[in-house]
Design a protein around this motif. Structure first.
Motif, PDB file in Angstrom:
ATOM      1  N   ASP A 370      34.007  25.833  35.311  1.00  0.00           N
ATOM      2  CA  ASP A 370      33.355  26.826  36.161  1.00  0.00           C
ATOM      3  C   ASP A 370      33.036  28.078  35.343  1.00  0.00           C
ATOM      4  O   ASP A 370      33.270  29.199  35.790  1.00  0.00           O
ATOM      5  N   SER A 371      32.509  27.882  34.143  1.00  0.00           N
ATOM      6  CA  SER A 371      32.222  29.007  33.251  1.00  0.00           C
ATOM      7  C   SER A 371      31.089  29.864  33.812  1.00  0.00           C
ATOM      8  O   SER A 371      30.191  29.387  34.513  1.00  0.00           O
ATOM      9  N   SER A 372      31.126  31.149  33.451  1.00  0.00           N
ATOM     10  CA  SER A 372      30.165  32.105  33.992  1.00  0.00           C
ATOM     11  C   SER A 372      29.090  32.498  32.996  1.00  0.00           C
ATOM     12  O   SER A 372      28.221  33.303  33.327  1.00  0.00           O
ATOM     13  N   HIS A 373      29.124  31.963  31.754  1.00  0.00           N
ATOM     14  CA  HIS A 373      28.204  32.481  30.741  1.00  0.00           C
ATOM     15  C   HIS A 373      26.749  32.131  31.060  1.00  0.00           C
ATOM     16  O   HIS A 373      25.846  32.929  30.803  1.00  0.00           O
ATOM     17  N   ILE A 374      26.499  30.949  31.643  1.00  0.00           N
ATOM     18  CA  ILE A 374      25.124  30.588  31.991  1.00  0.00           C
ATOM     19  C   ILE A 374      24.630  31.434  33.166  1.00  0.00           C
ATOM     20  O   ILE A 374      23.480  31.912  33.177  1.00  0.00           O
ATOM     21  N   LYS A 375      25.507  31.647  34.165  1.00  0.00           N
ATOM     22  CA  LYS A 375      25.136  32.493  35.300  1.00  0.00           C
ATOM     23  C   LYS A 375      24.834  33.914  34.828  1.00  0.00           C
ATOM     24  O   LYS A 375      23.896  34.558  35.312  1.00  0.00           O
ATOM     25  N   CYS A 376      25.652  34.399  33.902  1.00  0.00           N
ATOM     26  CA  CYS A 376      25.444  35.748  33.373  1.00  0.00           C
ATOM     27  C   CYS A 376      24.088  35.846  32.680  1.00  0.00           C
ATOM     28  O   CYS A 376      23.311  36.786  32.923  1.00  0.00           O
ATOM     29  N   LEU A 377      23.776  34.885  31.825  1.00  0.00           N
ATOM     30  CA  LEU A 377      22.501  34.894  31.110  1.00  0.00           C
ATOM     31  C   LEU A 377      21.333  34.713  32.076  1.00  0.00           C
ATOM     32  O   LEU A 377      20.292  35.384  31.958  1.00  0.00           O
ATOM     33  N   GLN A 378      21.498  33.829  33.047  1.00  0.00           N
ATOM     34  CA  GLN A 378      20.412  33.567  33.978  1.00  0.00           C
ATOM     35  C   GLN A 378      20.138  34.783  34.862  1.00  0.00           C
ATOM     36  O   GLN A 378      18.971  35.103  35.154  1.00  0.00           O
ATOM     37  N   VAL A 407      37.104  31.271  25.062  1.00  0.00           N
ATOM     38  CA  VAL A 407      36.354  30.562  26.100  1.00  0.00           C
ATOM     39  C   VAL A 407      37.049  30.630  27.458  1.00  0.00           C
ATOM     40  O   VAL A 407      36.381  30.568  28.501  1.00  0.00           O
ATOM     41  N   SER A 408      38.391  30.780  27.469  1.00  0.00           N
ATOM     42  CA  SER A 408      39.099  30.868  28.746  1.00  0.00           C
ATOM     43  C   SER A 408      38.720  32.112  29.524  1.00  0.00           C
ATOM     44  O   SER A 408      38.855  32.154  30.754  1.00  0.00           O
ATOM     45  N   ARG A 409      38.241  33.143  28.825  1.00  0.00           N
ATOM     46  CA  ARG A 409      37.862  34.386  29.485  1.00  0.00           C
ATOM     47  C   ARG A 409      36.481  34.305  30.137  1.00  0.00           C
ATOM     48  O   ARG A 409      36.022  35.284  30.722  1.00  0.00           O
ATOM     49  N   TRP A 410      35.814  33.154  30.011  1.00  0.00           N
ATOM     50  CA  TRP A 410      34.506  32.994  30.635  1.00  0.00           C
ATOM     51  C   TRP A 410      34.604  32.271  31.970  1.00  0.00           C
ATOM     52  O   TRP A 410      33.616  31.754  32.479  1.00  0.00           O
ATOM     53  N   HIS A 411      35.824  32.248  32.532  1.00  0.00           N
ATOM     54  CA  HIS A 411      35.979  31.653  33.856  1.00  0.00           C
ATOM     55  C   HIS A 411      35.176  32.460  34.875  1.00  0.00           C
ATOM     56  O   HIS A 411      34.907  33.647  34.680  1.00  0.00           O
ATOM     57  N   ARG A 412      34.838  31.814  35.959  1.00  0.00           N
ATOM     58  CA  ARG A 412      33.971  32.439  36.954  1.00  0.00           C
ATOM     59  C   ARG A 412      34.550  33.745  37.495  1.00  0.00           C
ATOM     60  O   ARG A 412      33.814  34.670  37.843  1.00  0.00           O
ATOM     61  N   ARG A 413      35.889  33.839  37.567  1.00  0.00           N
ATOM     62  CA  ARG A 413      36.485  35.055  38.115  1.00  0.00           C
ATOM     63  C   ARG A 413      36.234  36.273  37.231  1.00  0.00           C
ATOM     64  O   ARG A 413      36.395  37.406  37.675  1.00  0.00           O
ATOM     65  N   TYR A 414      35.849  36.025  35.953  1.00  0.00           N
ATOM     66  CA  TYR A 414      35.571  37.138  35.048  1.00  0.00           C
ATOM     67  C   TYR A 414      34.074  37.431  34.932  1.00  0.00           C
ATOM     68  O   TYR A 414      33.651  38.105  33.993  1.00  0.00           O
ATOM     69  N   PHE A 415      33.287  36.924  35.882  1.00  0.00           N
ATOM     70  CA  PHE A 415      31.830  37.067  35.785  1.00  0.00           C
ATOM     71  C   PHE A 415      31.409  38.529  35.671  1.00  0.00           C
ATOM     72  O   PHE A 415      30.648  38.899  34.770  1.00  0.00           O
ATOM     73  N   LEU A 416      31.885  39.375  36.577  1.00  0.00           N
ATOM     74  CA  LEU A 416      31.471  40.776  36.570  1.00  0.00           C
ATOM     75  C   LEU A 416      31.938  41.482  35.298  1.00  0.00           C
ATOM     76  O   LEU A 416      31.236  42.354  34.765  1.00  0.00           O
ATOM     77  N   LEU A 417      33.114  41.097  34.789  1.00  0.00           N
ATOM     78  CA  LEU A 417      33.608  41.695  33.551  1.00  0.00           C
ATOM     79  C   LEU A 417      32.709  41.318  32.375  1.00  0.00           C
ATOM     80  O   LEU A 417      32.351  42.185  31.558  1.00  0.00           O
ATOM     81  N   GLN A 418      32.324  40.044  32.268  1.00  0.00           N
ATOM     82  CA  GLN A 418      31.458  39.626  31.161  1.00  0.00           C
ATOM     83  C   GLN A 418      30.054  40.211  31.311  1.00  0.00           C
ATOM     84  O   GLN A 418      29.412  40.557  30.313  1.00  0.00           O
TER      85      GLN A 418
END
Length: 497
Positions: A370-378, A407-418
């Motif tokens: 459930d990584s957030s990096h693609i959502k962040c970029l998109q 990579v563990s810090r890219w979990h969805r719960r950290y979306f706003l932080l990233q």
């Protein structure tokens, strides 16, 4: 007991030294006194015996304890002492265990509260990302699979048709770009980019020559085509089908021109000629493909790529086919992609798009499901759509964060932080007018991404170099960043792009 003995001895001394008061007492009085003296003497004896008995009892108790300890063996004494120590240790352990149980209960309660908070936060974030924000609805994976199947069919059919000719050999196609990385910008049609590597035909070789013109941006090459001898080594010049020694004989017998005569300009491979040649082959081979029964094909005009529009009654999609030459069996290619409006037809710019796509695929395997990096970029790409700001700059920042943050810090719960980290890095880069290229000179890429030595050791160029020389462009970029920040706040608050 000591005070009682003192008073007894005092009474004894008083009785013993008592003197008669008057010698003229009568006989009766004397008899009474004698009788009284005898009684006192008996009482004295009785009291002395009681004192002796009490003294014996006290000394007997003390002697009994001494006798008891003296009767014990040394090992028994140590055993008794050890027992006392064990009892003390057991008492302390029970006390600590009780405290630990209490602490564990508190920790479990705290962990349960944190899990409940995470569930609430995850629900809020899921509501924000999935329900509040309107994401592009294209099925990118289906589009990528469909694109690669179509291009593979084309190269297979065309490859069979080119057997025995001296045209470039088409290698297996490679998908690259945002669609193959898993993201796309809102409001823009998805373009599926495909690269078809070229290799030299029989009797030809490719030699890459670096263009050292400093006025042209980036790293650019020319592909010099040379004829090579196909004669036996011990008898050079005897093979009549050797282009190097008998070019006219080869043309007459094969009725095929060599590559220098067909797709080159001044000994260099010509991009525009290759595009026209491939488009002609696509038109000729389209009816041989199974996709022709359910799709309609339209070729769109372009000078440095072959653009294919496919549509039917339900949907439509666009494929952009580029051509390239691989550098030293690496993931770096020189391609037909244009660099500026006036890119010469014999110039082949170096591209790192294949390596970048490979990096995103590597991170997709390493990151949480459930990584957030693609959502962040998109999200950033959607906000930047139709804005005067380079999405590749934002993509570079995301790739750099992916390469440094666990990579563990890219979990969805950290979306706003990233997302906040990406914006902060973008702001600092704009203020400093400096953002290093991600691939060139990067020594920390995954091992599966293969780079030529000159690319690995190169000094990474500054992507914001133009902002240093153009203050107006820098002001415009800063304003674009402020607009980006404002639009992101609006999206997160109202779900509106």
């Amino acid at each position: 007991m000591d005070s009682w003995v003192f008073w007894f001895l005092l009474l004894q001394s008083m009785v013993q030294y008592l003197q008669p008061v008057d010698d003229g007492l009568d006989e009766v009085t004397c008899l009474r006194m004698e009788a009284r003296a005898k009684l006192q003497e008996q009482e004295k004896i009785r009291l002395e015996r009681e004192v002796e008995q009490l003294t014996l009892m006290q000394s007997g108790t003390s002697w009994g304890g001494d006798l008891l300890w003296s009767a014990l063996q040394p090992w028994q004494v140590w055993a008794f002492a050890g027992l006392l120590v064990l009892l003390a240790v057991w008492f302390m352990w029970r006390k600590r265990s009780h405290k630990a149980e209490i602490s564990d209960e508190k920790e479990k309660e705290k962990q349960k509260e944190e899990e409940e908070e995470d569930e609430i936060w995850a629900y809020d974030l899921r509501w924000l990302l999935d329900e509040r924000i309107q994401w592009p609805v294209q099925d990118l994976q289906t589009g990528c699979n469909r694109t690669m199947a179509l291009i593979d069919n084309f190269t297979s059919v065309i490859g069979r048709a080119l057997t025995g000719t001296f045209y470039p050999v088409l290698q297996q196609a490679i998908g690259f770009g945002s669609a193959f990385e898993g993201w796309t910008a809102r409001g823009e049609e998805v373009v599926y980019h495909v690269l078809i590597p070229l290799s030299p035909p029989l009797g030809h070789t490719f030699h890459l020559e670096r263009d050292n013109d400093q006025q042209k941006p980036g790293r650019n090459f020319r592909v010099r085509v040379k004829l090579e001898c196909s004669c036996p080594r011990e008898h050079p010049g005897v093979n009549l089908l050797c282009f190097l020694h008998h070019p006219d004989v080869v043309r007459r017998r094969t009725q095929q021109p060599n590559l220098l005569d067909s797709l080159c300009t001044s000994f260099f491979l010509d991009v525009q000629k290759i595009v026209l040649w491939f488009c002609a082959l696509v038109r000729a081979s389209w009816r041989c493909l199974p996709q022709s029964r359910s799709w309609h094909l339209v070729l769109l005009a372009s000078t440095r790529s072959c653009n294919l529009r496919l549509n039917n009654d339900q949907e439509s999609f666009l494929i952009k086919v580029l051509f390239g030459v691989r550098r030293h069996a690496s993931d770096i290619f020189i391609t037909s992609r244009p660099r500026g409006a006036q890119t010469p037809s014999i110039m082949w710019p170096e591209t790192y798009a294949v390596a970048e796509t490979k990096f995103f695929r590597h991170m997709a395997r390493q990151a949480p499901q459930d990584s957030s990096h693609i959502k962040c970029l998109q999200l950033l790409a959607c906000v930047l759509a139709h804005k005067d700001f380079s999405i590749h700059s934002v993509k570079t920042i995301i790739m750099r964060l992916l390469n440094t943050i666990p990579v563990s810090r890219w979990h969805r719960r950290y979306f706003l932080l990233q997302l906040s980290d990406a914006l902060e890095q973008l702001r600092l880069s704009l203020e400093e007018k400096h953002l290093e290229h991600f691939i060139l000179g990067n020594q920390r890429l995954p091992e599966e991404i293969r780079l030529p030595q000159d690319v690995r050791r190169a000094k990474p160029p500054n992507l914001f170099h133009g902002l240093v020389q153009d203050p107006a462009a820098h002001s415009q970029a800063m304003q674009a960043y402020l607009d980006l920040h404002h639009r992101l706040a609006r999206v997160l608050a109202y779900g509106q792009f």
